[in-house]
Motif scaffolding. Sequence first.
Motif, PDB file in Angstrom:
ATOM      1  N   HIS A 157      36.523 -85.387  32.424  1.00  0.00           N
ATOM      2  CA  HIS A 157      37.269 -86.353  31.606  1.00  0.00           C
ATOM      3  C   HIS A 157      37.357 -85.947  30.141  1.00  0.00           C
ATOM      4  O   HIS A 157      37.913 -86.704  29.337  1.00  0.00           O
ATOM      5  CB  HIS A 157      36.601 -87.734  31.695  1.00  0.00           C
ATOM      6  CG  HIS A 157      36.535 -88.288  33.081  1.00  0.00           C
ATOM      7  ND1 HIS A 157      37.607 -88.907  33.683  1.00  0.00           N
ATOM      8  CD2 HIS A 157      35.522 -88.311  33.989  1.00  0.00           C
ATOM      9  CE1 HIS A 157      37.261 -89.309  34.901  1.00  0.00           C
ATOM     10  NE2 HIS A 157      35.998 -88.953  35.112  1.00  0.00           N
ATOM     11  N   ASP A 164      39.073 -83.664  28.409  1.00  0.00           N
ATOM     12  CA  ASP A 164      40.415 -83.489  27.837  1.00  0.00           C
ATOM     13  C   ASP A 164      41.131 -84.822  27.667  1.00  0.00           C
ATOM     14  O   ASP A 164      41.799 -85.057  26.649  1.00  0.00           O
ATOM     15  CB  ASP A 164      41.252 -82.565  28.725  1.00  0.00           C
ATOM     16  CG  ASP A 164      40.787 -81.112  28.650  1.00  0.00           C
ATOM     17  OD1 ASP A 164      40.129 -80.761  27.649  1.00  0.00           O
ATOM     18  OD2 ASP A 164      41.052 -80.347  29.597  1.00  0.00           O
ATOM     19  N   SER A 165      41.001 -85.715  28.657  1.00  0.00           N
ATOM     20  CA  SER A 165      41.669 -87.016  28.555  1.00  0.00           C
ATOM     21  C   SER A 165      41.066 -87.855  27.440  1.00  0.00           C
ATOM     22  O   SER A 165      41.784 -88.552  26.710  1.00  0.00           O
ATOM     23  CB  SER A 165      41.581 -87.767  29.887  1.00  0.00           C
ATOM     24  OG  SER A 165      40.237 -88.013  30.240  1.00  0.00           O
ATOM     25  N   VAL A 166      39.740 -87.790  27.274  1.00  0.00           N
ATOM     26  CA  VAL A 166      39.097 -88.517  26.178  1.00  0.00           C
ATOM     27  C   VAL A 166      39.579 -87.991  24.833  1.00  0.00           C
ATOM     28  O   VAL A 166      39.862 -88.755  23.904  1.00  0.00           O
ATOM     29  CB  VAL A 166      37.551 -88.412  26.283  1.00  0.00           C
ATOM     30  CG1 VAL A 166      36.883 -88.905  24.999  1.00  0.00           C
ATOM     31  CG2 VAL A 166      37.041 -89.199  27.474  1.00  0.00           C
ATOM     32  N   LYS A 167      39.702 -86.668  24.733  1.00  0.00           N
ATOM     33  CA  LYS A 167      40.194 -86.060  23.501  1.00  0.00           C
ATOM     34  C   LYS A 167      41.605 -86.561  23.165  1.00  0.00           C
ATOM     35  O   LYS A 167      41.894 -86.929  22.021  1.00  0.00           O
ATOM     36  CB  LYS A 167      40.191 -84.540  23.650  1.00  0.00           C
ATOM     37  CG  LYS A 167      40.799 -83.804  22.465  1.00  0.00           C
ATOM     38  CD  LYS A 167      40.861 -82.310  22.736  1.00  0.00           C
ATOM     39  CE  LYS A 167      41.657 -81.591  21.646  1.00  0.00           C
ATOM     40  NZ  LYS A 167      41.781 -80.146  21.911  1.00  0.00           N
ATOM     41  N   CYS A 168      42.478 -86.581  24.155  1.00  0.00           N
ATOM     42  CA  CYS A 168      43.864 -87.024  23.937  1.00  0.00           C
ATOM     43  C   CYS A 168      43.940 -88.506  23.592  1.00  0.00           C
ATOM     44  O   CYS A 168      44.685 -88.913  22.701  1.00  0.00           O
ATOM     45  CB  CYS A 168      44.716 -86.728  25.175  1.00  0.00           C
ATOM     46  SG  CYS A 168      44.932 -84.980  25.522  1.00  0.00           S
ATOM     47  N   GLN A 169      43.166 -89.326  24.291  1.00  0.00           N
ATOM     48  CA  GLN A 169      43.241 -90.772  24.112  1.00  0.00           C
ATOM     49  C   GLN A 169      42.652 -91.227  22.783  1.00  0.00           C
ATOM     50  O   GLN A 169      43.103 -92.217  22.205  1.00  0.00           O
ATOM     51  CB  GLN A 169      42.517 -91.480  25.259  1.00  0.00           C
ATOM     52  CG  GLN A 169      43.225 -91.347  26.601  1.00  0.00           C
ATOM     53  CD  GLN A 169      42.364 -91.825  27.760  1.00  0.00           C
ATOM     54  OE1 GLN A 169      41.277 -92.373  27.561  1.00  0.00           O
ATOM     55  NE2 GLN A 169      42.858 -91.628  28.977  1.00  0.00           N
ATOM     56  N   THR A 170      41.637 -90.524  22.287  1.00  0.00           N
ATOM     57  CA  THR A 170      40.948 -90.970  21.073  1.00  0.00           C
ATOM     58  C   THR A 170      41.404 -90.258  19.809  1.00  0.00           C
ATOM     59  O   THR A 170      41.102 -90.713  18.704  1.00  0.00           O
ATOM     60  CB  THR A 170      39.429 -90.762  21.214  1.00  0.00           C
ATOM     61  OG1 THR A 170      39.145 -89.365  21.390  1.00  0.00           O
ATOM     62  CG2 THR A 170      38.896 -91.541  22.410  1.00  0.00           C
ATOM     63  N   HIS A 230      37.807 -91.262  15.042  1.00  0.00           N
ATOM     64  CA  HIS A 230      38.109 -90.589  16.303  1.00  0.00           C
ATOM     65  C   HIS A 230      36.830 -90.189  17.039  1.00  0.00           C
ATOM     66  O   HIS A 230      36.738 -90.305  18.260  1.00  0.00           O
ATOM     67  CB  HIS A 230      38.982 -89.355  16.035  1.00  0.00           C
ATOM     68  CG  HIS A 230      40.273 -89.680  15.342  1.00  0.00           C
ATOM     69  ND1 HIS A 230      40.615 -89.136  14.134  1.00  0.00           N
ATOM     70  CD2 HIS A 230      41.282 -90.522  15.691  1.00  0.00           C
ATOM     71  CE1 HIS A 230      41.791 -89.610  13.761  1.00  0.00           C
ATOM     72  NE2 HIS A 230      42.213 -90.454  14.675  1.00  0.00           N
ATOM     73  N   ALA A 250      35.656 -91.542  20.698  1.00  0.00           N
ATOM     74  CA  ALA A 250      35.315 -90.619  21.780  1.00  0.00           C
ATOM     75  C   ALA A 250      33.912 -90.905  22.315  1.00  0.00           C
ATOM     76  O   ALA A 250      33.688 -90.903  23.534  1.00  0.00           O
ATOM     77  CB  ALA A 250      35.404 -89.178  21.288  1.00  0.00           C
ATOM     78  N   ALA A 285      34.129 -93.975  24.503  1.00  0.00           N
ATOM     79  CA  ALA A 285      34.786 -93.707  25.780  1.00  0.00           C
ATOM     80  C   ALA A 285      33.863 -92.950  26.735  1.00  0.00           C
ATOM     81  O   ALA A 285      33.786 -93.264  27.933  1.00  0.00           O
ATOM     82  CB  ALA A 285      36.069 -92.919  25.546  1.00  0.00           C
TER      83      ALA A 285
END
Length: 371
Positions: free
Chosen positions: A296, A298-304, A329, A333, A336
């Motif tokens: 997860h 990469d998705s956490v990086k994009c979302q936050t 940010h 992260a 999350a």
Amino acid sequence: PCRILLSSWQAELVLGEKEDEVRRVRAESGANVQVLSKSLPAAFRARDECLVVIKCDDSHQLRAAITGTFRRAFGVPRGGTDDEGRQRTVEVMIPEVACRHLVGARGDRIKLLREEAGCDIQLAPGLVAGLAAQRRVRCGGRLIGIEEAVARIHEVLVEFASIGILHPRHFDLQEVVAVPGGSGSAIRDSAGPSSKNSRVPVRLLVSKDECGWLIGKRGNKIHKLRELAAMVSTRDADTELLEVGSESVVDVFGAPLAKELCVLQLIVDDLAMMRDALSCTRLVIAAELSPCIKGHLDSVKCQTGASSVRLHEQGITWHVLELEGGERHRLAAAGALHGLLEESFVAPSSSAQDRVLLPRMDQQQQQQHLA
């Protein structure tokens, strides 16, 4: 925002009948002026206090809104002057993180503010009761001087925000309630008092200098963190975590995740005030929990919006999550990732569970706990 504390009767004068007066202040100044009362924590209502919040685009609007608010709060006739020359006192509310910067080295900045405004400016002792991480600044003198003092204080806060010392989240009103049966306090969150304690502690990897900064003189800083109903301890890092700049671990545990993350926010904010502050936050997690978040990152990086979210497999016991980017940010992260750990947590064996849930203990303490 510029936040001014008034008594309820003063707030009524500012509002006027059917809120006519506050609408005039908005029209005359061009600023957004709100008078908060019922939405404030119970501690405010118990003290018979209200909060005037002024938001504007420039200093001209700010000063016009401050003048309009104070003239109504103190009953100065429209278009008239405060001829009585009475000594008055007004309090404004600022984030605690800004206090030392407002005072300045050896008190130089606050002395300059007093000279510019022509009135007394003092930091009131203690936090604002009922709120987390907020302080009062008391301005005393003639009304014209108080108006100037409040405007100058706000302009200084704007300067702090422009260089990254302050962020919008520092102005959030987080209610603090007393913990039953104790002298501590806790931040109220949406989960309510029945929230269960987090099963995965928040662990922060720091340098010796950062650890000393967080503890503070005579432990005053870490004691304040412990008042937020979370256990906070510091210890030397395990051998497999030792490297230049990572010699200590700060453990935050024994509270719901929301409160542990609030403590993490205060820690990150405090570290940001160090002269050589880094734009990196390093979290420590047990090695057996890494698979829960590994897919997860990469998705956490994009979302936050974090610039980097990396997992370093330091050893067989502990792994390190390295978060880079702005404070907001990095905190998003961290929240999350710990949320994922809580959701996917599966209770391990009893010996492993003690390592996951508790800070490191010596052999005698471990035997006592297991017994």
